[in-house]
Design a protein around this motif. Structure first.
Motif, PDB file in Angstrom:
ATOM      1  N   ASP A 246       0.826  -1.207   0.000  1.00  0.00           N
ATOM      2  CA  ASP A 246       0.000   0.000   0.000  1.00  0.00           C
ATOM      3  C   ASP A 246       0.863   1.260   0.000  1.00  0.00           C
ATOM      4  O   ASP A 246       0.558   2.238  -0.688  1.00  0.00           O
ATOM      5  N   SER A 282      -7.199  -6.776  -4.295  1.00  0.00           N
ATOM      6  CA  SER A 282      -7.784  -5.837  -3.324  1.00  0.00           C
ATOM      7  C   SER A 282      -9.282  -6.024  -3.173  1.00  0.00           C
ATOM      8  O   SER A 282      -9.883  -5.486  -2.239  1.00  0.00           O
ATOM      9  N   ARG A 285     -10.341  -7.204   0.174  1.00  0.00           N
ATOM     10  CA  ARG A 285     -10.007  -6.391   1.345  1.00  0.00           C
ATOM     11  C   ARG A 285     -11.007  -5.261   1.507  1.00  0.00           C
ATOM     12  O   ARG A 285     -11.404  -4.615   0.538  1.00  0.00           O
ATOM     13  N   GLU A 286     -11.423  -5.025   2.757  1.00  0.00           N
ATOM     14  CA  GLU A 286     -12.383  -3.951   3.011  1.00  0.00           C
ATOM     15  C   GLU A 286     -11.750  -2.589   2.768  1.00  0.00           C
ATOM     16  O   GLU A 286     -12.360  -1.702   2.194  1.00  0.00           O
ATOM     17  N   ARG A 287     -10.539  -2.419   3.242  1.00  0.00           N
ATOM     18  CA  ARG A 287      -9.846  -1.150   3.070  1.00  0.00           C
ATOM     19  C   ARG A 287      -8.604  -1.389   2.212  1.00  0.00           C
ATOM     20  O   ARG A 287      -7.673  -2.065   2.626  1.00  0.00           O
ATOM     21  N   SER A 288      -8.622  -0.824   1.059  1.00  0.00           N
ATOM     22  CA  SER A 288      -7.469  -0.975   0.175  1.00  0.00           C
ATOM     23  C   SER A 288      -7.287   0.324  -0.602  1.00  0.00           C
ATOM     24  O   SER A 288      -8.122   1.230  -0.538  1.00  0.00           O
ATOM     25  N   ASP A 329     -17.697   2.360  -4.006  1.00  0.00           N
ATOM     26  CA  ASP A 329     -16.410   2.784  -4.561  1.00  0.00           C
ATOM     27  C   ASP A 329     -16.618   3.581  -5.843  1.00  0.00           C
ATOM     28  O   ASP A 329     -16.197   3.178  -6.923  1.00  0.00           O
TER      29      ASP A 329
END
Length: 397
Positions: A246, A282, A285-288, A329
């Motif tokens: 990240d 990603s 993944r919840e937060r990416s 998103d």
């Protein structure tokens, strides 16, 4: 030496004469001297800092008003001072002296860095660290050792020193970072990026991000972006799917935004395939930082070489189509639509693949969502572009 001279705090003495400062001034190395003493040193043709022996890339001397104020306050109080404040100043000054000394063992310096880390959390102590020139000192400690390989102990020390640098940076002038413009310092940067731990790479990526936040470091940001070896290592960092990926995405965004040549180098280093792989993994993944990766990809697609790379990737068009409509998103949606517009404008194959992957349904869902007006405008433009294709071949719908 009389009693008054004996009680002069270490901090208040000029390192050259050991006398009480009359007019303290600071060099680019962060070291403070009495004006008359350092002017004599420079007038004699010396181009180094007397204490650290670093080469002076900028011979400017800057008045140290804070230290002058402390000395005046100390003199007015009859050589008395708040014991807690004086203890803090002397303690920090002693740490600085220890870090500067070549006689201090690395293990001892590591303990000193632990103290700096704690002090940097307290506003009053942090201010003292900054006033005493710890930022340029720590930068020198991290990047001053230009070697092809680094020992495990030094790597650990540099890692901790860099962490302290990042703690101080938000409260300092960023001009000190320009020490990295020196070729030897840049080589050290590359060695640490290549051989350092994940934490070291994360911290270096954060440092790269910081260079883009100020006009003072614009030249440095540009130079880092032109360093192909660094761009290669950053692309590989994202490719490795590690905890530092990240941070690599953020740094790639910084350098991809600075010039066309940087983007061309990133494409040549395989950034398109790496970004697509990052975006796909990603999804779980919840937060990416998939939105930022999408933004980088859209920026790269302004180049023909990037378009070719994406069309050659078996997941290229599919990945973009999947990102056209995501309930939570909308940022990625805009980038995905923009990227598809760029590709489909000049490629019949891209239009066919996008329609085959269900882009029409995705666009219609996007138009019914709460996305921004700008995103909807782009979606309508893409639908219009694709319209001729699906009218000619209804089976594609």
């Amino acid at each position: 030496m009389n009693e008054a001279e004996m009680t002069i705090p270490y901090l208040f003495r000029c390192p050259i004469t050991l006398d009480l400062f009359k007019d303290p001034v600071t060099l680019c190395t962060g070291q403070t001297y009495d004006r008359s003493s350092i002017e004599k040193w420079l007038a004699a043709g010396n181009l180094t800092c007397p204490v650290t022996m670093q080469k002076l890339h900028d011979p400017t001397i800057v008045p140290n008003h804070t230290l002058r104020h402390l000395i005046d306050h100390w003199l007015q109080m009859g050589h008395q001072f708040d014991p807690e404040e004086l203890a803090r100043i002397d303690s920090v000054a002693a740490i600085k002296h220890g870090l500067e000394s070549r006689e201090t063992a690395l293990e001892t310096k590591l303990r000193m860095l632990e103290n700096i880390r704690v002090l940097s959390e307290e506003s009053s102590s942090r201010s003292c660290l900054i006033q005493l020139g710890f930022l340029p000192l720590l930068l020198e400690q991290v990047f001053g050792k230009a070697e092809a390989k680094i020992s495990e102990d030094y790597a650990k020390f540099a890692e901790q020193a860099l962490f302290c640098v990042l703690k101080l940076l938000p409260f300092c002038e960023l001009e000190s970072l320009n020490t990295l413009l020196e070729e030897s310092k840049l080589q050290s940067f590359l060695v640490l990026f290549k051989h350092g731990s994940s934490l070291m790479k994360m911290n270096l990526c954060q440092l790269i991000e910081t260079t883009s936040s100020s006009s003072e470091t614009r030249e440095l940001c540009s130079m880092l972006g032109k360093t192909r070896e660094l761009l290669h290592e950053m692309v590989q960092l994202v490719h490795q799917n590690c905890e530092a990926s990240d941070a690599g995405i953020k740094a790639l965004w910084t350098l991809s935004s600075s010039s066309d040549s940087n983007r061309e180098t990133l494409v040549a280093e395989g950034a398109v395939d790496v970004l697509i792989a990052y975006i796909l993994r990603s999804e779980r993944r919840e937060r990416s930082l998939a939105p930022l990766a999408m933004a980088i990809l859209e920026k790269l697609l302004a180049l023909d070489s990037a378009k070719e790379a994406l069309m050659s990737n078996p997941n290229g068009i599919t990945t973009l189509v999947k990102k056209v409509f995501r309930v939570s998103d909308h940022e990625s949606s805009e980038n995905a639509v923009g990227s598809l517009m760029t590709l489909c404008c000049g490629s019949l194959q891209a239009r066919e693949e996008a329609i085959g992957d269900g882009v029409l349904t995705q666009l219609l869902l996007l138009l019914q969502s709460q996305c921004s007006g700008r995103t909807k405008t782009k979606a309508r433009m893409l639908l219009k572009l694709l319209r001729s294709k699906w009218v000619d071949d209804p089976n594609l719908v």
